[in-house]
Design a protein around this motif. Sequence first.
Motif, PDB file in Angstrom:
ATOM      1  N   ARG A  83     -16.873  -2.667 -15.571  1.00 43.02           N
ATOM      2  CA  ARG A  83     -17.252  -1.437 -15.595  1.00 43.02           C
ATOM      3  C   ARG A  83     -17.107  -0.485 -14.520  1.00 43.02           C
ATOM      4  N   LEU A  84     -16.623  -0.864 -13.462  1.00 41.58           N
ATOM      5  CA  LEU A  84     -16.374   0.037 -12.522  1.00 41.58           C
ATOM      6  C   LEU A  84     -14.927  -0.518 -11.620  1.00 41.58           C
ATOM      7  N   ILE A  85     -14.009   0.239 -11.677  1.00 40.15           N
ATOM      8  CA  ILE A  85     -12.856  -0.492 -10.913  1.00 40.15           C
ATOM      9  C   ILE A  85     -12.726   0.523  -9.629  1.00 40.15           C
ATOM     10  N   VAL A  86     -12.822  -0.210  -8.412  1.00 37.49           N
ATOM     11  CA  VAL A  86     -12.569   0.522  -7.109  1.00 37.49           C
ATOM     12  C   VAL A  86     -11.285   0.400  -6.733  1.00 37.49           C
ATOM     13  N   ILE A  87     -10.507   1.324  -6.312  1.00 39.19           N
ATOM     14  CA  ILE A  87      -9.195   1.222  -6.213  1.00 39.19           C
ATOM     15  C   ILE A  87      -8.890   1.482  -4.844  1.00 39.19           C
ATOM     16  N   SER A  88      -8.293   0.690  -3.994  1.00 30.75           N
ATOM     17  CA  SER A  88      -8.056   1.160  -2.443  1.00 30.75           C
ATOM     18  C   SER A  88      -6.745   1.834  -2.465  1.00 30.75           C
ATOM     19  N   PRO A  89      -6.242   2.835  -1.746  1.00 27.16           N
ATOM     20  CA  PRO A  89      -5.190   3.497  -1.686  1.00 27.16           C
ATOM     21  C   PRO A  89      -4.368   2.702  -0.843  1.00 27.16           C
ATOM     22  N   LEU A  90      -2.918   3.009  -0.902  1.00 23.35           N
ATOM     23  CA  LEU A  90      -1.842   2.602  -0.019  1.00 23.35           C
ATOM     24  C   LEU A  90      -2.095   2.843   1.425  1.00 23.35           C
ATOM     25  N   PRO A  91      -1.995   1.949   2.131  1.00 23.32           N
ATOM     26  CA  PRO A  91      -2.229   2.079   3.649  1.00 23.32           C
ATOM     27  C   PRO A  91      -1.146   3.301   4.427  1.00 23.32           C
ATOM     28  N   PRO A  92      -1.474   3.626   5.336  1.00 30.26           N
ATOM     29  CA  PRO A  92      -0.747   4.791   5.961  1.00 30.26           C
ATOM     30  C   PRO A  92       0.728   4.131   6.561  1.00 30.26           C
ATOM     31  N   MET A  93       1.755   3.706   5.716  1.00 32.41           N
ATOM     32  CA  MET A  93       2.883   3.025   6.236  1.00 32.41           C
ATOM     33  C   MET A  93       3.493   3.719   7.459  1.00 32.41           C
ATOM     34  N   HIS A  94       3.397   5.116   7.282  1.00 35.67           N
ATOM     35  CA  HIS A  94       4.093   5.725   8.492  1.00 35.67           C
ATOM     36  C   HIS A  94       3.835   5.345   9.574  1.00 35.67           C
ATOM     37  N   LEU A  95       2.440   4.877   9.796  1.00 37.44           N
ATOM     38  CA  LEU A  95       1.970   4.508  11.348  1.00 37.44           C
ATOM     39  C   LEU A  95       2.106   2.826  11.325  1.00 37.44           C
ATOM     40  N   PHE A  96       2.645   2.223  10.544  1.00 39.03           N
ATOM     41  CA  PHE A  96       2.784   0.546  10.806  1.00 39.03           C
ATOM     42  C   PHE A  96       3.745   0.526  12.034  1.00 39.03           C
ATOM     43  N   PRO A  97       3.264  -0.216  13.085  1.00 39.14           N
ATOM     44  CA  PRO A  97       4.041  -0.636  14.413  1.00 39.14           C
ATOM     45  C   PRO A  97       5.337  -1.536  13.955  1.00 39.14           C
ATOM     46  N   ALA A  98       5.037  -2.419  12.879  1.00 37.51           N
ATOM     47  CA  ALA A  98       6.021  -3.299  12.639  1.00 37.51           C
ATOM     48  C   ALA A  98       7.384  -2.711  12.111  1.00 37.51           C
ATOM     49  N   LEU A  99       7.447  -1.252  11.557  1.00 40.31           N
ATOM     50  CA  LEU A  99       8.301  -0.880  10.872  1.00 40.31           C
ATOM     51  C   LEU A  99       9.148   0.039  11.861  1.00 40.31           C
ATOM     52  N   PRO A 100      10.375  -0.182  11.980  1.00 44.13           N
ATOM     53  CA  PRO A 100      11.316   0.804  13.106  1.00 44.13           C
ATOM     54  C   PRO A 100      11.722   2.092  12.067  1.00 44.13           C
ATOM     55  N   GLN A 101      11.817   3.171  13.131  1.00 39.68           N
ATOM     56  CA  GLN A 101      12.280   4.161  12.342  1.00 39.68           C
ATOM     57  C   GLN A 101      13.924   4.291  11.926  1.00 39.68           C
ATOM     58  N   PRO A 102      14.226   4.896  10.959  1.00 36.90           N
ATOM     59  CA  PRO A 102      13.316   5.665   9.820  1.00 36.90           C
ATOM     60  C   PRO A 102      12.887   5.027   8.933  1.00 36.90           C
ATOM     61  N   LEU A 103      12.941   3.823   8.885  1.00 33.89           N
ATOM     62  CA  LEU A 103      12.261   3.114   7.536  1.00 33.89           C
ATOM     63  C   LEU A 103      10.917   3.415   7.666  1.00 33.89           C
TER      64      LEU A 103
END
Length: 243
Positions: A149-169
Amino acid sequence: MSKTETLAKIMLGPLLLMQGAYTRRITPKLPEAEGEREGLAGQGQALRLLILGDSAAAGVGALSQTDALSGQLVSRLAKAYQVCWKLWAQSGLDSQALLDRLDQHAPEPFDVALLSIGVNDVTGMLTADQWIARQQQLMKVLVDKFSVRLIVISPLPPMHLFPALPQPLRWYLGNRAARFNQRLAELAQRTDRCTLLTTRLAPVAGAMARDGFHPGPAIYSLWAEDAAQAIARHGAKSPSDTL
Protein backbone atom coordinates in the motif's frame (compact mmCIF):
# COMPACT_ATOMS: atom_id res chain seq x y z
CA MET A 1 23.20 8.95 -21.34
CA SER A 2 24.14 12.55 -20.55
CA LYS A 3 26.73 14.48 -22.55
CA THR A 4 28.89 14.72 -19.44
CA GLU A 5 28.86 10.96 -18.93
CA THR A 6 29.52 10.27 -22.61
CA LEU A 7 32.47 12.65 -22.64
CA ALA A 8 33.83 11.18 -19.40
CA LYS A 9 33.71 7.67 -20.86
CA ILE A 10 35.56 8.81 -23.96
CA MET A 11 38.22 10.79 -22.13
CA LEU A 12 38.57 8.76 -18.94
CA GLY A 13 37.25 5.31 -19.83
CA PRO A 14 40.48 3.29 -19.35
CA LEU A 15 41.31 5.11 -16.12
CA LEU A 16 37.81 4.62 -14.71
CA LEU A 17 37.93 0.90 -15.49
CA MET A 18 41.35 0.57 -13.87
CA GLN A 19 40.27 2.48 -10.77
CA GLY A 20 37.09 0.41 -10.52
CA ALA A 21 39.01 -2.86 -10.64
CA TYR A 22 41.58 -1.58 -8.14
CA THR A 23 38.90 -0.34 -5.73
CA ARG A 24 37.08 -3.67 -5.81
CA ARG A 25 40.34 -5.49 -5.11
CA ILE A 26 41.47 -3.42 -2.12
CA THR A 27 38.12 -2.60 -0.48
CA PRO A 28 37.43 -4.86 2.53
CA LYS A 29 34.58 -7.29 1.91
CA LEU A 30 32.33 -6.78 4.92
CA PRO A 31 29.69 -9.36 5.87
CA GLU A 32 25.98 -8.75 6.08
CA ALA A 33 24.71 -7.96 9.57
CA GLU A 34 23.94 -11.02 11.68
CA GLY A 35 20.57 -11.65 13.27
CA GLU A 36 16.93 -12.35 12.54
CA ARG A 37 15.43 -11.39 9.20
CA GLU A 38 11.80 -11.56 10.22
CA GLY A 39 9.80 -11.15 13.37
CA LEU A 40 6.97 -9.55 15.31
CA ALA A 41 7.49 -6.51 17.52
CA GLY A 42 5.39 -3.97 19.39
CA GLN A 43 1.72 -3.56 20.13
CA GLY A 44 -1.07 -1.61 18.49
CA GLN A 45 -2.36 -1.41 14.94
CA ALA A 46 -0.97 -4.19 12.76
CA LEU A 47 1.68 -3.14 10.24
CA ARG A 48 3.11 -5.62 7.74
CA LEU A 49 6.56 -4.37 6.72
CA LEU A 50 8.92 -5.58 3.98
CA ILE A 51 12.48 -4.27 3.76
CA LEU A 52 14.21 -5.25 0.55
CA GLY A 53 17.24 -4.48 -1.54
CA ASP A 54 21.01 -4.72 -1.67
CA SER A 55 23.90 -4.73 0.81
CA ALA A 56 22.75 -1.59 2.62
CA ALA A 57 19.32 -3.12 3.21
CA ALA A 58 21.10 -6.29 4.36
CA GLY A 59 22.96 -4.27 7.00
CA VAL A 60 26.53 -4.40 5.71
CA GLY A 61 28.49 -2.04 7.95
CA ALA A 62 26.67 -3.05 11.13
CA LEU A 63 27.52 -6.09 13.23
CA SER A 64 23.91 -7.06 13.91
CA GLN A 65 20.51 -6.40 12.38
CA THR A 66 19.64 -4.62 15.62
CA ASP A 67 22.07 -1.83 14.65
CA ALA A 68 21.29 -2.02 10.92
CA LEU A 69 18.40 -0.50 8.98
CA SER A 70 15.89 -3.26 9.70
CA GLY A 71 16.39 -3.38 13.46
CA GLN A 72 16.47 0.37 13.94
CA LEU A 73 13.37 0.89 11.79
CA VAL A 74 11.38 -1.88 13.47
CA SER A 75 12.27 -0.60 16.95
CA ARG A 76 10.93 2.84 16.05
CA LEU A 77 7.73 1.56 14.45
CA ALA A 78 7.10 -0.86 17.33
CA LYS A 79 6.42 2.12 19.60
CA ALA A 80 3.17 2.73 17.71
CA TYR A 81 2.41 -0.45 15.78
CA GLN A 82 2.51 -4.21 16.04
CA VAL A 83 5.07 -4.76 13.30
CA CYS A 84 5.20 -8.05 11.41
CA TRP A 85 8.34 -7.61 9.37
CA LYS A 86 10.57 -9.39 6.87
CA LEU A 87 13.94 -8.56 5.34
CA TRP A 88 14.67 -9.71 1.80
CA ALA A 89 18.11 -8.36 0.94
CA GLN A 90 21.50 -9.53 -0.25
CA SER A 91 24.85 -7.96 -1.05
CA GLY A 92 25.57 -7.50 -4.73
CA LEU A 93 21.99 -7.30 -5.96
CA ASP A 94 21.14 -4.85 -8.70
CA SER A 95 17.61 -3.95 -9.75
CA GLN A 96 17.24 -6.81 -12.23
CA ALA A 97 18.51 -9.36 -9.72
CA LEU A 98 16.02 -8.06 -7.15
CA LEU A 99 13.21 -8.39 -9.68
CA ASP A 100 14.31 -11.99 -10.28
CA ARG A 101 14.24 -12.66 -6.51
CA LEU A 102 10.75 -11.22 -6.17
CA ASP A 103 9.61 -13.44 -9.01
CA GLN A 104 10.73 -16.46 -6.96
CA HIS A 105 8.79 -15.43 -3.83
CA ALA A 106 5.21 -16.59 -3.37
CA PRO A 107 2.63 -13.78 -3.17
CA GLU A 108 2.33 -12.33 0.33
CA PRO A 109 0.61 -9.12 1.47
CA PHE A 110 2.51 -6.20 3.01
CA ASP A 111 1.32 -2.76 4.03
CA VAL A 112 4.68 -1.03 3.54
CA ALA A 113 7.79 -1.85 1.53
CA LEU A 114 11.05 -0.01 2.13
CA LEU A 115 13.18 -0.29 -1.01
CA SER A 116 16.95 0.21 -1.11
CA ILE A 117 18.47 -0.61 -4.49
CA GLY A 118 20.60 1.01 -7.16
CA VAL A 119 24.25 1.37 -6.14
CA ASN A 120 25.16 -1.74 -8.14
CA ASP A 121 23.24 -0.30 -11.09
CA VAL A 122 25.22 2.95 -10.85
CA THR A 123 28.50 1.04 -10.90
CA GLY A 124 27.24 -1.09 -13.78
CA MET A 125 26.31 -0.24 -17.36
CA LEU A 126 22.64 0.75 -17.10
CA THR A 127 21.50 4.03 -18.57
CA ALA A 128 19.20 6.25 -16.53
CA ASP A 129 16.27 5.27 -18.77
CA GLN A 130 16.92 1.56 -18.25
CA TRP A 131 17.28 2.05 -14.50
CA ILE A 132 14.01 3.97 -14.19
CA ALA A 133 12.24 1.28 -16.21
CA ARG A 134 13.42 -1.31 -13.68
CA GLN A 135 12.24 0.85 -10.78
CA GLN A 136 8.82 1.02 -12.39
CA GLN A 137 8.84 -2.77 -12.73
CA LEU A 138 9.78 -3.16 -9.06
CA MET A 139 6.97 -0.86 -7.96
CA LYS A 140 4.46 -2.72 -10.12
CA VAL A 141 5.50 -6.10 -8.71
CA LEU A 142 5.32 -4.82 -5.14
CA VAL A 143 1.80 -3.48 -5.66
CA ASP A 144 0.39 -6.22 -7.89
CA LYS A 145 1.97 -9.33 -6.35
CA PHE A 146 2.57 -8.26 -2.75
CA SER A 147 -0.37 -5.87 -2.27
CA VAL A 148 1.93 -3.13 -0.97
CA ARG A 149 0.00 0.00 0.00
CA LEU A 150 2.99 2.29 0.48
CA ILE A 151 6.41 2.04 -1.16
CA VAL A 152 9.09 4.00 0.69
CA ILE A 153 12.02 4.54 -1.66
CA SER A 154 15.55 5.22 -0.47
CA PRO A 155 17.49 7.50 -2.82
CA LEU A 156 20.95 6.57 -3.95
CA PRO A 157 23.64 7.70 -1.51
CA PRO A 158 25.99 10.63 -2.28
CA MET A 159 28.64 8.53 -3.97
CA HIS A 160 30.69 11.62 -4.81
CA LEU A 161 31.54 11.70 -1.08
CA PHE A 162 32.48 8.03 -0.63
CA PRO A 163 36.01 7.89 0.80
CA ALA A 164 36.62 4.43 -0.68
CA LEU A 165 36.44 5.80 -4.23
CA PRO A 166 39.44 7.53 -5.83
CA GLN A 167 39.09 10.48 -8.17
CA PRO A 168 37.94 10.77 -10.91
CA LEU A 169 35.92 7.57 -10.34
CA ARG A 170 34.26 9.17 -7.31
CA TRP A 171 33.15 12.15 -9.40
CA TYR A 172 31.93 9.93 -12.25
CA LEU A 173 29.85 7.61 -10.06
CA GLY A 174 28.60 10.53 -7.99
CA ASN A 175 27.41 12.25 -11.15
CA ARG A 176 25.57 9.10 -12.25
CA ALA A 177 24.00 8.64 -8.81
CA ALA A 178 22.80 12.26 -8.75
CA ARG A 179 21.25 11.91 -12.20
CA PHE A 180 19.56 8.64 -11.26
CA ASN A 181 18.19 10.31 -8.12
CA GLN A 182 16.76 13.19 -10.13
CA ARG A 183 14.90 10.74 -12.34
CA LEU A 184 13.82 8.75 -9.29
CA ALA A 185 12.33 11.85 -7.66
CA GLU A 186 10.34 12.56 -10.82
CA LEU A 187 9.08 8.97 -10.89
CA ALA A 188 8.08 9.00 -7.22
CA GLN A 189 6.20 12.26 -7.63
CA ARG A 190 4.00 10.86 -10.39
CA THR A 191 3.50 7.39 -8.86
CA ASP A 192 0.67 6.55 -6.49
CA ARG A 193 1.47 4.75 -3.21
CA CYS A 194 5.07 5.94 -3.38
CA THR A 195 7.20 8.34 -1.33
CA LEU A 196 10.89 9.18 -1.65
CA LEU A 197 12.98 9.70 1.48
CA THR A 198 14.80 13.02 1.74
CA THR A 199 17.42 12.57 4.45
CA ARG A 200 20.90 13.43 3.20
CA LEU A 201 22.97 10.50 4.43
CA ALA A 202 26.32 12.23 4.02
CA PRO A 203 29.27 10.00 5.00
CA VAL A 204 30.61 12.15 7.84
CA ALA A 205 33.71 11.03 9.72
CA GLY A 206 33.03 8.02 11.92
CA ALA A 207 29.55 7.37 10.55
CA MET A 208 30.48 5.00 7.72
CA ALA A 209 31.63 1.40 7.83
CA ARG A 210 35.36 0.74 7.76
CA ASP A 211 35.24 -0.07 4.05
CA GLY A 212 34.44 3.57 3.28
CA PHE A 213 31.54 2.44 1.13
CA HIS A 214 28.67 1.27 3.36
CA PRO A 215 26.71 2.98 6.13
CA GLY A 216 27.64 2.51 9.76
CA PRO A 217 25.08 2.29 12.61
CA ALA A 218 24.89 6.09 12.93
CA ILE A 219 23.80 6.47 9.30
CA TYR A 220 21.40 3.54 9.60
CA SER A 221 19.85 5.36 12.57
CA LEU A 222 19.19 8.52 10.53
CA TRP A 223 17.85 6.43 7.66
CA ALA A 224 15.51 4.49 9.94
CA GLU A 225 14.23 7.68 11.57
CA ASP A 226 13.44 9.21 8.19
CA ALA A 227 11.65 6.05 7.05
CA ALA A 228 9.67 5.74 10.30
CA GLN A 229 8.47 9.33 9.99
CA ALA A 230 7.46 8.80 6.36
CA ILE A 231 5.50 5.68 7.28
CA ALA A 232 3.79 7.47 10.17
CA ARG A 233 2.81 10.41 7.92
CA HIS A 234 1.19 8.13 5.38
CA GLY A 235 -0.36 5.56 7.71
CA ALA A 236 -0.74 6.91 11.22
CA LYS A 237 -4.47 6.24 11.42
CA SER A 238 -4.69 2.65 10.26
CA PRO A 239 -1.87 1.20 8.15
CA SER A 240 -3.77 -1.85 6.97
CA ASP A 241 -6.71 0.22 5.76
CA THR A 242 -5.58 3.71 4.87
CA LEU A 243 -2.14 3.51 3.24
